[in-house]
Write a protein that holds these residues in place. Structure first.
Motif, PDB file in Angstrom:
ATOM      1  N   GLU A 226       0.834  -1.202   0.000  1.00 13.42           N
ATOM      2  CA  GLU A 226       0.000   0.000   0.000  1.00 13.42           C
ATOM      3  C   GLU A 226       0.871   1.255   0.000  1.00 13.42           C
ATOM      4  OE1 GLU A 226      -3.313   0.133  -0.442  1.00 13.42           O
ATOM      5  OE2 GLU A 226      -3.044  -2.030  -0.758  1.00 13.42           O
ATOM      6  N   PHE A 227       2.001   1.193   0.705  1.00 14.46           N
ATOM      7  CA  PHE A 227       2.918   2.338   0.702  1.00 14.46           C
ATOM      8  C   PHE A 227       3.432   2.616  -0.714  1.00 14.46           C
ATOM      9  CE2 PHE A 227       4.385   1.355   5.339  1.00 14.46           C
ATOM     10  CZ  PHE A 227       3.178   1.812   5.816  1.00 14.46           C
ATOM     11  N   VAL A 228       3.833   1.553  -1.412  1.00 10.95           N
ATOM     12  CA  VAL A 228       4.395   1.762  -2.749  1.00 10.95           C
ATOM     13  C   VAL A 228       3.327   2.277  -3.714  1.00 10.95           C
ATOM     14  CG1 VAL A 228       4.073  -0.554  -3.759  1.00 10.95           C
ATOM     15  CG2 VAL A 228       6.040   0.809  -4.409  1.00 10.95           C
ATOM     16  N   LYS A 229       2.099   1.833  -3.528  1.00 13.54           N
ATOM     17  CA  LYS A 229       1.008   2.361  -4.360  1.00 13.54           C
ATOM     18  C   LYS A 229       0.820   3.855  -4.117  1.00 13.54           C
ATOM     19  CE  LYS A 229      -1.738  -1.928  -4.550  1.00 13.54           C
ATOM     20  NZ  LYS A 229      -3.010  -2.545  -4.078  1.00 13.54           N
ATOM     21  N   GLN A 230       0.895   4.274  -2.846  1.00 15.42           N
ATOM     22  CA  GLN A 230       0.710   5.683  -2.521  1.00 15.42           C
ATOM     23  C   GLN A 230       1.865   6.528  -3.060  1.00 15.42           C
ATOM     24  OE1 GLN A 230      -2.075   7.112  -0.997  1.00 15.42           O
ATOM     25  NE2 GLN A 230      -1.062   8.971  -1.740  1.00 15.42           N
ATOM     26  N   ILE A 231       3.080   6.016  -2.947  1.00 19.47           N
ATOM     27  CA  ILE A 231       4.234   6.738  -3.473  1.00 19.47           C
ATOM     28  C   ILE A 231       4.141   6.865  -4.993  1.00 19.47           C
ATOM     29  CG2 ILE A 231       6.751   6.631  -3.754  1.00 19.47           C
ATOM     30  CD1 ILE A 231       6.891   5.404  -0.951  1.00 19.47           C
ATOM     31  N   ASP A 232       3.651   5.804  -5.623  1.00 16.92           N
ATOM     32  CA  ASP A 232       3.432   5.856  -7.077  1.00 16.92           C
ATOM     33  C   ASP A 232       2.353   6.892  -7.417  1.00 16.92           C
ATOM     34  OD1 ASP A 232       3.620   4.824  -9.844  1.00 16.92           O
ATOM     35  OD2 ASP A 232       1.583   4.118  -9.436  1.00 16.92           O
ATOM     36  N   LYS A 233       1.277   6.886  -6.643  1.00 19.99           N
ATOM     37  CA  LYS A 233       0.186   7.851  -6.859  1.00 19.99           C
ATOM     38  C   LYS A 233       0.689   9.281  -6.696  1.00 19.99           C
ATOM     39  CE  LYS A 233      -4.484   8.953  -5.163  1.00 19.99           C
ATOM     40  NZ  LYS A 233      -5.528   8.589  -4.157  1.00 19.99           N
ATOM     41  N   ASN A 234       1.651   9.472  -5.787  1.00 22.51           N
ATOM     42  CA  ASN A 234       2.206  10.805  -5.545  1.00 22.51           C
ATOM     43  C   ASN A 234       3.233  11.208  -6.599  1.00 22.51           C
ATOM     44  OD1 ASN A 234       0.584  10.957  -3.292  1.00 22.51           O
ATOM     45  ND2 ASN A 234       2.215  10.497  -1.825  1.00 22.51           N
ATOM     46  N   GLY A 235       3.525  10.290  -7.536  1.00 21.31           N
ATOM     47  CA  GLY A 235       4.365  10.634  -8.675  1.00 21.31           C
ATOM     48  C   GLY A 235       5.849  10.402  -8.515  1.00 21.31           C
TER      49      GLY A 235
ATOM     50  N   ALA B  30       8.020  11.307   0.185  1.00 26.20           N
ATOM     51  CA  ALA B  30       7.242  10.866  -0.974  1.00 26.20           C
ATOM     52  C   ALA B  30       5.928  10.227  -0.570  1.00 26.20           C
ATOM     53  CB  ALA B  30       8.068   9.890  -1.806  1.00 26.20           C
ATOM     54  N   LEU B  31       5.927   9.554   0.582  1.00 26.45           N
ATOM     55  CA  LEU B  31       4.725   8.868   1.064  1.00 26.45           C
ATOM     56  C   LEU B  31       3.738   9.857   1.672  1.00 26.45           C
ATOM     57  CD1 LEU B  31       3.198   6.223   1.709  1.00 26.45           C
ATOM     58  CD2 LEU B  31       4.560   6.070   3.811  1.00 26.45           C
ATOM     59  N   ASN B  32       4.217  10.645   2.620  1.00 23.23           N
ATOM     60  CA  ASN B  32       3.387  11.641   3.308  1.00 23.23           C
ATOM     61  C   ASN B  32       4.322  12.597   4.047  1.00 23.23           C
ATOM     62  OD1 ASN B  32       1.737  13.173   4.932  1.00 23.23           O
ATOM     63  ND2 ASN B  32       0.676  11.454   5.892  1.00 23.23           N
ATOM     64  N   PRO B  33       4.485  13.820   3.584  1.00 24.80           N
ATOM     65  CA  PRO B  33       5.415  14.768   4.207  1.00 24.80           C
ATOM     66  C   PRO B  33       5.116  15.058   5.672  1.00 24.80           C
ATOM     67  CG  PRO B  33       4.696  15.564   2.057  1.00 24.80           C
ATOM     68  CD  PRO B  33       3.828  14.392   2.391  1.00 24.80           C
ATOM     69  N   GLN B  34       3.914  14.699   6.147  1.00 18.18           N
ATOM     70  CA  GLN B  34       3.553  14.975   7.541  1.00 18.18           C
ATOM     71  C   GLN B  34       4.134  13.944   8.510  1.00 18.18           C
ATOM     72  OE1 GLN B  34       2.030  17.883   8.209  1.00 18.18           O
ATOM     73  NE2 GLN B  34       2.213  18.153   5.995  1.00 18.18           N
ATOM     74  N   ILE B  35       4.602  12.815   7.998  1.00 13.85           N
ATOM     75  CA  ILE B  35       5.184  11.791   8.869  1.00 13.85           C
ATOM     76  C   ILE B  35       6.453  12.347   9.495  1.00 13.85           C
ATOM     77  CG2 ILE B  35       6.234   9.493   8.964  1.00 13.85           C
ATOM     78  CD1 ILE B  35       4.435   8.691   6.637  1.00 13.85           C
ATOM     79  N   GLN B  36       6.589  12.166  10.797  1.00  8.63           N
ATOM     80  CA  GLN B  36       7.762  12.672  11.502  1.00  8.63           C
ATOM     81  C   GLN B  36       9.013  11.890  11.099  1.00  8.63           C
ATOM     82  OE1 GLN B  36       7.789  15.556  13.648  1.00  8.63           O
ATOM     83  NE2 GLN B  36       5.972  15.606  12.357  1.00  8.63           N
ATOM     84  N   LYS B  37      10.032  12.606  10.707  1.00 11.23           N
ATOM     85  CA  LYS B  37      11.290  11.992  10.265  1.00 11.23           C
ATOM     86  C   LYS B  37      12.249  11.869  11.456  1.00 11.23           C
ATOM     87  CE  LYS B  37      10.559  13.966   5.668  1.00 11.23           C
ATOM     88  NZ  LYS B  37       9.309  14.700   6.027  1.00 11.23           N
TER      89      LYS B  37
END
Length: 548
Positions: A106-115, A308-315
């Motif tokens: 699901e993560f890779v699908k979202q990253i793909d969706k985000n371009g 790429a997945l979600n910029p809001q995730i804490q790094k």
């Protein structure tokens, strides 16, 4: 509001037993988790076994068994080892679990969706003799940067990150024949498009990192971020959720590093809580704990993936990266036959002693050398002669002379001030990842306690000056209680044992505690036994059924 702490311990590769370098790199994560829980924070501490990739498949071919069988064996061995060493993971999982596979897809699908994923055809090393494309670990050749012999993923000599088609003069590991270049179709992660964001992230957070992590990250960025292959030609790993790539699997650099989040999601899901609310909260502080060879995957690759997945995730806020552990000042390696496994240590020493030594001698900022002579010396001096002796001579004296009855609490201001300062100093050091110095401060408190006991000489007071004896003894019992509490993140079993001796109950806290004056000492035993060098046998080790 409670502090929110996320701790990711690196995922050891399930292809061989854990060695002392793994232990030294991963143990700081457990110290952090136990400390923050004791402090009252909401803590999530996760890790797991990295089960996919070429080395396991290569080994499975040699043994004529399935890669899954090897991964299952070592995953269970790792779990048993971490349990024996009192690691307190909220979840220790594995990348081969259906849960991880489904969620990372699901993560890779979202990253793909985000371009950030694209398809590319490229030349790839191909072995005409074996009739197969060669992945990075299936070939050897010459590093294009330093000229050393290298695998196709990373040069162990200069630590340059590579890809299979970058290696010069590639040869097949299986048959030894030179490889030729054939066209092959792969998916790529567009890391280069995230250069600005990754650079800003490094600049913002590098003050929290050890110097080697800063140096390696800066070096990697100066070389320029390159797009990375997301797929590889394997049949063991996480399937690609896109048509046309059925013969390929996800690169472990992608799916394993995102395992922190599949594991975190699993923990929160079982609690009925929202992991993504937790991990996107700006108040969540994130620690990543690993060895030197994993630095760029956590300081460059992971932040890029999260952006790429979600910029809001804490790094990552803190990168707790350890240097290497050598054996008798010589680099350990399987080929040299000088690799000391954690199983060997557990066959010889108590787990608390192991935890203490590898934090006191932790390779935080430079390589350290492990020797049995040094280990035995530290154990006998610090734990037996220092901590254990202070506890034993106080409690044994009370048991013998006063039938185990404890005096009323009457602690001097000076002793309390010393202990309170230790909580502050050691807590600050642990939070900054300076665990080695924190353990040195713990030992300093133990030395202070022994010096106070020797200078006060309570054995001369108990007959002629009972009030003075009670005062000194109360100070010593207070010191025993708080040494146990302060060292609890490091020596959890010992802390529990001492607290039981002194009748200390209630919620854990990172603050001074007091013994129970109504508790009568019973069943007092020594905390640590002396170790003789002649009794240590480094050949002691459980049989490895996959040793080949």
């Amino acid at each position: 509001m409670k502090e929110q702490i996320f701790i990711g311990g690196a995922w050891p590769y399930a292809n061989n037993s854990l060695h002392v370098g793994h232990l030294a790199a991963l143990l700081p994560g457990d110290i952090l988790a136990r400390y923050y829980r004791q402090k009252g924070a909401e803590v999530m501490y996760v890790s797991g076994s990295d089960c996919h990739g070429t080395p396991i498949t290569v080994r499975a071919k040699k043994l004529n068994i399935s890669p899954e069988k090897i991964a299952e064996h070592y995953n269970q061995e790792f779990k048993n080892t971490f349990d024996a060493l009192s690691f307190s993971y909220d979840l220790y999982t594995a990348t081969m679990t259906p849960y991880h596979k489904a969620h990372v897809q699901e993560f890779v699908k979202q990253i793909d969706k985000n371009g950030y994923i694209y398809e590319k055809e490229e030349d790839e090393p191909y072995c005409e003799h074996c009739k197969t494309f060669l992945s990075d670990r299936e070939l050897v050749g010459t590093c294009p940067v330093c000229g050393a012999e290298t695998n196709g993923d990373q040069c162990d000599h200069c630590l340059t990150s590579l890809s299979a088609n970058m290696v010069l003069n590639p040869r097949c590991k299986v048959c030894g024949q030179s490889a030729t270049m054939h066209k092959n179709k792969h998916l790529y992660f567009a890391l280069s498009r995230l250069s600005k964001q990754v650079q800003e992230f490094v600049d913002k957070n590098k003050d929290h990192w050890r110097q080697t992590a800063v140096n390696e990250s800066t070096k990697y960025l100066k070389e320029g971020l390159r797009d990375r292959a997301l797929t590889r030609q394997l049949n063991w790993g996480v399937e690609i959720p896109f048509p046309g790539f059925e013969d390929k699997r996800m690169y472990v650099w992608f799916e394993a590093v995102l395992g922190y989040f599949t594991a975190g999601e699993k923990v929160m899901e079982e609690k009925g809580e929202d992991f993504w609310k937790f991990i996107t909260d700006k108040n969540t502080k994130c620690y990543y704990v690993h060895g030197k060879d994993n630095i760029v995957f956590h300081t460059i690759i992971l932040p890029g993936l999260l952006e790429a997945l979600n910029p809001q995730i804490q790094k990552p806020d803190y990168i707790i990266s350890s240097e290497y552990v050598n054996l008798n000042n010589d680099k350990m390696s399987k080929s040299k036959g000088n690799l000391v496994t954690v199983k060997t240590l557990l066959a010889n020493f108590d787990s608390e002693s192991i935890r203490y030594y590898f934090m006191f001698n932790n390779p935080e900022r430079r390589d350290t050398s492990f020797s049995i002579e040094d280990y035995v010396d530290i154990h006998n001096k610090h734990l037996v002669g220092g901590y254990g002796n202070f506890v034993n001579r106080n409690l044994s004296f009370l048991a013998k002379k006063f039938n185990g009855v404890l005096p009323a609490i009457d602690v001097s201001d000076e002793v309390r001030a010393t202990v309170k300062n230790a909580y502050k100093t050691i807590g600050d050091l642990i939070e900054k990842g300076e665990n080695r110095t924190a353990v040195e401060e713990m030992y300093s408190l133990i030395k202070y306690a022994n010096k106070y006991y020797d200078e006060s000489a309570p054995w001369t007071l108990y007959e002629n000056d009972k009030p003075a004896f009670d005062k000194v003894t109360s100070n010593c019992l207070y010191l025993i209680a708080n040494i146990a509490n302060i060292t609890a993140p490091l020596l959890p079993k010992t802390a529990a044992k001492v607290k039981e001796f002194l009748g200390i109950t209630g919620e854990e806290k990172w603050d001074e505690i007091f013994y129970n004056p109504n508790k009568k000492l019973e069943n007092i035993t020594v905390l640590f036994n002396r170790v003789a060098l002649k009794d240590v046998d480094l050949s002691l080790q459980a049989k490895d059924e996959f040793n080949c």
